[in-house]
Design an enzyme around this catalytic site. Structure first.
Site, PDB file in Angstrom:
ATOM      1  N   GLU A  15      37.540  37.181  36.620  1.00  0.00           N
ATOM      2  CA  GLU A  15      38.902  37.020  37.040  1.00  0.00           C
ATOM      3  C   GLU A  15      40.034  36.880  35.954  1.00  0.00           C
ATOM      4  O   GLU A  15      39.606  36.081  35.120  1.00  0.00           O
ATOM      5  CB  GLU A  15      38.991  35.796  38.036  1.00  0.00           C
ATOM      6  CG  GLU A  15      40.528  35.594  38.422  1.00  0.00           C
ATOM      7  CD  GLU A  15      40.628  34.769  39.764  1.00  0.00           C
ATOM      8  OE1 GLU A  15      39.691  34.264  40.215  1.00  0.00           O
ATOM      9  OE2 GLU A  15      41.733  34.520  40.047  1.00  0.00           O
ATOM     10  N   ASP A  47      37.056  29.976  48.637  1.00  0.00           N
ATOM     11  CA  ASP A  47      37.827  28.864  48.518  1.00  0.00           C
ATOM     12  C   ASP A  47      39.332  29.040  48.427  1.00  0.00           C
ATOM     13  O   ASP A  47      40.004  28.208  48.631  1.00  0.00           O
ATOM     14  CB  ASP A  47      37.370  27.674  47.861  1.00  0.00           C
ATOM     15  CG  ASP A  47      37.477  28.274  46.411  1.00  0.00           C
ATOM     16  OD1 ASP A  47      38.037  29.309  46.025  1.00  0.00           O
ATOM     17  OD2 ASP A  47      37.012  27.244  45.362  1.00  0.00           O
ATOM     18  N   LYS A  98      28.617  31.422  45.906  1.00  0.00           N
ATOM     19  CA  LYS A  98      29.266  31.584  44.696  1.00  0.00           C
ATOM     20  C   LYS A  98      29.742  30.234  43.889  1.00  0.00           C
ATOM     21  O   LYS A  98      30.126  29.413  44.782  1.00  0.00           O
ATOM     22  CB  LYS A  98      30.688  32.492  44.895  1.00  0.00           C
ATOM     23  CG  LYS A  98      31.346  32.665  43.503  1.00  0.00           C
ATOM     24  CD  LYS A  98      32.369  33.969  43.513  1.00  0.00           C
ATOM     25  CE  LYS A  98      33.634  33.625  44.268  1.00  0.00           C
ATOM     26  NZ  LYS A  98      34.511  32.675  43.634  1.00  0.00           N
TER      27      LYS A  98
HETATM   28  O1  KIV Z   1      38.191  32.327  46.470  1.00  0.00           O
HETATM   29  C1  KIV Z   1      38.496  33.316  46.284  1.00  0.00           C
HETATM   30  O2  KIV Z   1      39.133  34.131  47.009  1.00  0.00           O
HETATM   31  C2  KIV Z   1      37.838  33.983  45.172  1.00  0.00           C
HETATM   32  C3  KIV Z   1      38.181  35.491  44.789  1.00  0.00           C
HETATM   33  C4  KIV Z   1      39.642  35.386  44.257  1.00  0.00           C
HETATM   34  C5  KIV Z   1      37.098  36.201  43.939  1.00  0.00           C
HETATM   35  O3  KIV Z   1      36.951  33.259  44.350  1.00  0.00           O
END
Ligand code: KIV
Length: 283
Positions: free
Chosen positions: A201, A63, A132
């Protein structure tokens, strides 16, 4: 003629099955733990995903597209529709990598049922392999419910960008003992809930290492530790598309913004000087 058509379509479906079987699976990813680093990058569009597919184990339709594609200031206003459209675009290009699509803010936190509806919609419409979710301790039951309903779930601990408005910006997490042990405990509970992998992260390397060694599932780090089982970067950061954005954990492997600028400047000069289109560009 009809027979030939039938044979051709049987052959095409066999090829399709073969292609499907060549895709990296959750099992392949789990086998990499302690053996081979997992390569993960974000992609949001067909042409980039087509290039990344050869090199990545996991392609994440993150996202982060709220910022990289839509120019938003954070990810909070990203919609399920945006994720689905970009998920579709990426899936059209990918032959090998395992594709994960982020569930955006506001589409899964209310209840496990809401999360399941969103996950099923994303998977049905894009054909992606997993979703995710950003996973504070309150999201454990949701993760478990999704897994029980046959959804491959990737967790995300540490800095959770969907919470930046709540926590007042992009801040490293897990710096004090209490929050470090909360992140470690959440990671363990996520493993128990059945997630296949966790993104860690922006936490201290010592904490990321502790999580990686405590879990049997692979961890994917970003601003975490080189000892995570894999690393992820936002593709725009790797390509140097936004030179102003350079936090410590980002490495610009090239300066694509300068390359684009120079190509566009050359085009502009050529058009003005009538060097483009040249004879060979005309019918
Ligand atoms: O949204 C994204 O790009 C992410 C990554 C930074 C892991 O969640």
């Amino acid at each position: 003629m009809l027979q030939r058509k039938a044979n051709t379509s049987r052959f095409t479906s066999q090829i399709k099955i073969l292609q499907m079987n060549n895709r990296i699976s959750v099992h392949d990813i789990s086998l990499k733990k302690n053996h081979q680093k997992i390569i993960c990058l974000t992609a949001y569009t067909f042409p980039i995903a087509k290039i990344l597919d050869e090199y990545c184990d996991i392609i994440l339709v993150g996202d982060s597209l709220g910022m990289t594609i839509y120019g938003m200031k954070d990810t909070v206003d990203v919609t399920l529709e945006m994720m689905i459209n970009h998920g579709k675009s990426v899936m059209r290009a990918v032959k090998k990598s395992f594709v994960v699509v982020d569930l955006p803010y506001g589409t899964y936190e209310e209840s496990p049922k809401q999360a399941l509806e969103s996950a099923q919609k994303v998977i049905a419409e894009t054909g992606c392999d997993a979703i995710k979710i950003e996973t504070s301790r309150q999201m454990i039951a949701t993760a478990k419910f999704l897994v029980e309903n046959k959804i491959n779930v990737m967790g995300h601990v540490g800095l959770m960008p969907q919470s930046v408005r709540k926590i007042g910006g992009y801040k490293y997490q897990g710096r004090d003992e209490k929050s470090a042990s909360e992140i470690l405990e959440t990671s363990k509970l996520l493993e128990e809930a059945g997630v296949f992998s966790i993104v860690i992260e922006a936490v201290p390397a010592t904490l990321a290492d502790k999580i990686s060694t405590s879990l049997k599932i692979p961890t994917i780090g970003i601003g975490a530790s080189e000892n995570c089982d894999g690393q992820v970067l936002v593709i725009d950061d790797l390509l140097g598309l936004n030179q102003e954005f350079k936090p410590k954990f980002v490495k610009h492997y090239t300066n694509l913004s300068a390359e684009i600028k120079s190509a566009v400047a050359q085009f502009s000069t050529d058009v003005k000087s009538k060097n483009f289109p040249a004879k060979e560009n005309l019918v």
